[in-house]
Write an enzyme that holds these catalytic residues in place. Structure first.
Site, mmCIF file in Angstrom:
data_model
loop_
_atom_site.group_PDB
_atom_site.id
_atom_site.type_symbol
_atom_site.label_atom_id
_atom_site.label_comp_id
_atom_site.label_asym_id
_atom_site.label_seq_id
_atom_site.Cartn_x
_atom_site.Cartn_y
_atom_site.Cartn_z
ATOM 1 N N ASP A 84 -9.918 0.984 24.116
ATOM 2 C CA ASP A 84 -10.278 2.075 23.207
ATOM 3 C C ASP A 84 -11.801 2.205 23.224
ATOM 4 O O ASP A 84 -12.508 1.411 22.608
ATOM 5 C CB ASP A 84 -9.779 1.778 21.790
ATOM 6 N N CYS A 88 -12.311 10.737 20.289
ATOM 7 C CA CYS A 88 -11.386 9.838 20.992
ATOM 8 C C CYS A 88 -10.556 10.538 22.056
ATOM 9 O O CYS A 88 -10.352 9.999 23.144
ATOM 10 C CB CYS A 88 -10.479 9.123 19.996
ATOM 11 N N HIS A 142 -5.386 9.777 17.066
ATOM 12 C CA HIS A 142 -6.250 8.905 17.853
ATOM 13 C C HIS A 142 -5.557 8.533 19.159
ATOM 14 O O HIS A 142 -4.398 8.110 19.160
ATOM 15 C CB HIS A 142 -6.573 7.640 17.056
#
Length: 290
Positions: free
Chosen positions: A122, A68, A107
């Site tokens: 995302d 991520c 994250h």
């Protein structure tokens, strides 16, 4: 670093001169279906460095994926280059072992504002929890996408993302009780605040994820890529082809074990990855699900 090269990497040929929701959604989907969510560098003896130039060269020019902090940091550069108004946020991922959100913001996500409306972008959660398009930052609203029904819930300034999935069908009985399967109807994913975070905020995070015995990434080699109908994943030696909603209310999980000598071929043919160093597959400890 240039947008044209990035767009070629994700196969995007649409317009990019207007920073609107339609364009954002299209680029978001192209990214997740072209660039894997993966932590394989860790298991090839390489160090993951949170530096935009290094990440760009790795993902765009070397046709790799990333986790991520890499994928979403690259995506934040795309947002900036295209003229979107955005802020980078840090999220705490839900831990099924402790039944709570993690202590650290491991994250990275992006909040994008378009015409006064906020959205969560995302492009690097992976597997069945990967959103295919940005989510409206609205509390309590069901937001159906092919992978699942996603829902953001706000409580005292803390936003939590959860998803309602479908029942899994596993033809290979060997994997019917695999720890990789999540059969719960609702799955908590992560929580976050709207406090902006700089890139430097995630440098200690990257170090922690690569060195701490508590880090999931230490114990599993992970590669996941979304497809037009679902996703594929290689977790350790377990390869999965998943078709979302192949029957009403049911997702199809076709799972098999890949021998060591075929891992390189699977990575190249199924994920478009060619590694420079030898991958040492690993799949220890549960608490990670497809």
């Amino acid at each position: 670093m240039n947008l044209k090269e990035y767009f070629e990497r994700i196969g995007y040929k649409g317009p990019f001169n207007k920073p609107d929701l339609e364009t954002l959604s299209s680029i978001h989907r192209h990214h997740i279906q072209s660039i894997p969510f993966e932590n394989l560098s860790m298991h090839c003896g390489e160090t993951i460095i949170i530096d935009l130039d290094i990440i760009y060269n790795k993902i765009v020019r070397s046709s790799r994926g990333g986790w991520c902090c890499e994928n979403n940091l690259l995506f934040s550069w795309v947002l900036k280059e295209m003229g979107y108004k955005f802020t980078t946020l840090g999220a705490r991922v839900f831990n099924w072992h402790t039944k709570d959100y993690g202590k650290y913001e491991t994250h990275l996500i992006n909040r994008v504002v378009i015409d006064g409306m906020s959205y969560v972008a995302d492009v690097s959660y992976g597997v069945s929890g990967q959103i295919w398009e940005p989510l409206e930052l609205i509390s309590g609203k069901d937001q159906p996408q092919l992978p699942a029904v996603f829902r953001l819930i706000e409580d005292n300034g803390i936003w939590a993302l959860e998803k309602s999935g479908r029942k899994p069908h596993i033809p290979n009985e060997k994997f019917a009780n695999s720890s990789l399967l999540d059969k719960s109807p609702v799955r908590k994913m992560y929580c976050f605040t709207l406090t902006p975070r700089s890139v430097d905020h995630f440098v200690p995070t990257a170090q922690y994820l690569q060195t701490s015995p508590e880090s999931l990434f230490i114990h599993k080699s992970i590669c996941s890529l979304q497809t037009p109908t679902g996703f594929r994943a290689l977790i350790g030696w377990t390869y999965s082809e998943v078709t979302f909603n192949y029957q009403d209310g049911v997702d199809l999980f076709q799972m098999s074990t890949i021998p060591d000598e075929e891992v390189e071929k699977v990575l190249k043919e199924m994920f478009g990855l060619v590694l420079k160093r030898k991958l040492v597959c690993i799949n220890q400890k549960p608490f990670f699900t497809l």
